[in-house]
Scaffold this motif. Structure first.
Motif, PDB file in Angstrom:
ATOM      1  N   THR A   1      -7.293  -5.031  25.875  1.00 39.29           N
ATOM      2  CA  THR A   1      -8.015  -4.293  25.145  1.00 39.29           C
ATOM      3  C   THR A   1      -7.503  -3.418  24.277  1.00 39.29           C
ATOM      4  O   THR A   1      -6.462  -2.848  24.472  1.00 39.29           O
ATOM      5  CB  THR A   1      -9.139  -3.295  25.866  1.00 39.29           C
ATOM      6  N   LEU A   2      -8.022  -3.305  22.937  1.00 38.75           N
ATOM      7  CA  LEU A   2      -7.476  -2.456  21.669  1.00 38.75           C
ATOM      8  C   LEU A   2      -8.645  -1.689  21.125  1.00 38.75           C
ATOM      9  O   LEU A   2      -9.768  -2.331  20.560  1.00 38.75           O
ATOM     10  CB  LEU A   2      -6.744  -3.603  20.822  1.00 38.75           C
ATOM     11  N   SER A   3      -8.567  -0.356  21.249  1.00 37.06           N
ATOM     12  CA  SER A   3      -9.101   0.625  20.576  1.00 37.06           C
ATOM     13  C   SER A   3      -8.794   0.928  19.161  1.00 37.06           C
ATOM     14  O   SER A   3      -7.620   1.397  19.182  1.00 37.06           O
ATOM     15  CB  SER A   3      -9.300   1.859  21.443  1.00 37.06           C
ATOM     16  N   VAL A   4      -9.251   0.773  18.216  1.00 37.78           N
ATOM     17  CA  VAL A   4      -9.162   0.972  16.830  1.00 37.78           C
ATOM     18  C   VAL A   4      -9.877   2.079  16.368  1.00 37.78           C
ATOM     19  O   VAL A   4     -11.235   2.035  16.221  1.00 37.78           O
ATOM     20  CB  VAL A   4      -9.223  -0.410  15.874  1.00 37.78           C
ATOM     21  N   LYS A   5      -9.400   3.114  15.814  1.00 35.74           N
ATOM     22  CA  LYS A   5     -10.120   4.286  15.220  1.00 35.74           C
ATOM     23  C   LYS A   5      -9.795   4.399  13.547  1.00 35.74           C
ATOM     24  O   LYS A   5      -8.660   4.047  13.093  1.00 35.74           O
ATOM     25  CB  LYS A   5      -9.748   5.689  15.871  1.00 35.74           C
ATOM     26  N   ASP A   6     -10.788   5.089  12.919  1.00 36.94           N
ATOM     27  CA  ASP A   6     -10.456   5.310  11.708  1.00 36.94           C
ATOM     28  C   ASP A   6      -9.327   6.209  11.308  1.00 36.94           C
ATOM     29  O   ASP A   6      -9.209   7.060  12.411  1.00 36.94           O
ATOM     30  CB  ASP A   6     -11.811   5.731  10.799  1.00 36.94           C
ATOM     31  N   ALA A   7      -8.419   5.876  10.370  1.00 33.93           N
ATOM     32  CA  ALA A   7      -7.252   6.911  10.229  1.00 33.93           C
ATOM     33  C   ALA A   7      -7.850   8.345   9.808  1.00 33.93           C
ATOM     34  O   ALA A   7      -8.889   8.274   9.010  1.00 33.93           O
ATOM     35  CB  ALA A   7      -6.702   6.327   8.892  1.00 33.93           C
ATOM     36  N   LEU A   8      -7.118   9.180  10.223  1.00 34.73           N
ATOM     37  CA  LEU A   8      -7.456  10.668   9.977  1.00 34.73           C
ATOM     38  C   LEU A   8      -6.796  10.869   8.784  1.00 34.73           C
ATOM     39  O   LEU A   8      -6.080  10.731   8.502  1.00 34.73           O
ATOM     40  CB  LEU A   8      -7.016  11.560  11.045  1.00 34.73           C
TER      41      LEU A   8
END
Length: 199
Positions: free
Chosen positions: A166-173
């Motif tokens: 599983t890979l969680s990808v967040k928007d760049a801060l």
């Protein structure tokens, strides 16, 4: 017993998970039977179950299948274990991760397949089949969300082991780089505020 006795067309058998017993002489004289996959659910194998067969038994370590194979002087191979890894479990959009197809036990060499989709959408992001012969590659997600990566390892006898990563990808801060022309002002003064951000 005797269910598949003298069945010369039988080359491979995979006992379904949940079966608890392999009865007497069920595969006796299956002269072309080369491979039998036996799950952990099997608690008993009759001595004559594979009588007069030159079969390789696949099973789990310290299992009934392993004990049986050793008692009957049959070749035993421990079921392959998928030990594939991902270099990070959480990244920001645009960051790369490395996916490594890895396996142990079974019969080397291994080949790998990979399928990636976003959680709850099931639309494939990539789907790499066994023929590609890829054991490691980089993936750079382009949008945020949770990605499910299914890795299958297949050994030289075609026995597979699966693992889900599983890979969680967040928007760049964003880094706020805004500036103001003066820190100190008096009533009536003008200042310039420059709004900017990086990331």
């Amino acid at each position: 017993g005797y269910t598949f006795r003298n069945c010369t067309g039988l080359k491979r058998v995979e006992i379904p998970d949940g079966v608890e017993m392999i009865d007497f002489r069920v595969f006796e004289h299956c002269d072309n039977l080369k491979l039998a996959v036996i799950p952990n659910s099997v608690k008993e194998i009759a001595d004559s179950a594979f009588q007069y067969c030159n079969v390789t038994i696949y099973g789990y370590e310290n299992s009934v299948a392993q004990n049986y194979a050793e008692q009957q002087n049959l070749k035993f191979i421990i079921m392959p274990t998928n030990t594939s890894t991902i270099s990070a479990s959480s990244v920001v959009v645009g960051e790369k991760v490395t996916i490594n197809g890895l396996a142990e036990n079974g019969a080397a060499p291994y080949s790998y397949s990979y399928r990636c989709y976003k959680f709850l959408t099931f639309n494939d992001i990539f789907n790499i089949d066994y023929s590609s012969n890829i054991s490691s590659f980089e993936f750079q997600p382009q949008s945020s969300g949770v990605y499910i990566i299914e890795v299958k390892a297949k050994d030289s006898n075609g026995i597979t082991a699966e693992k889900t990563l599983t890979l969680s990808v967040k928007d760049a801060l964003l880094d706020n780089t805004s500036t103001i022309s003066s820190d100190i002002i008096t009533k009536g003064d003008s200042i310039n505020i420059n709004l900017s951000a990086k990331g």
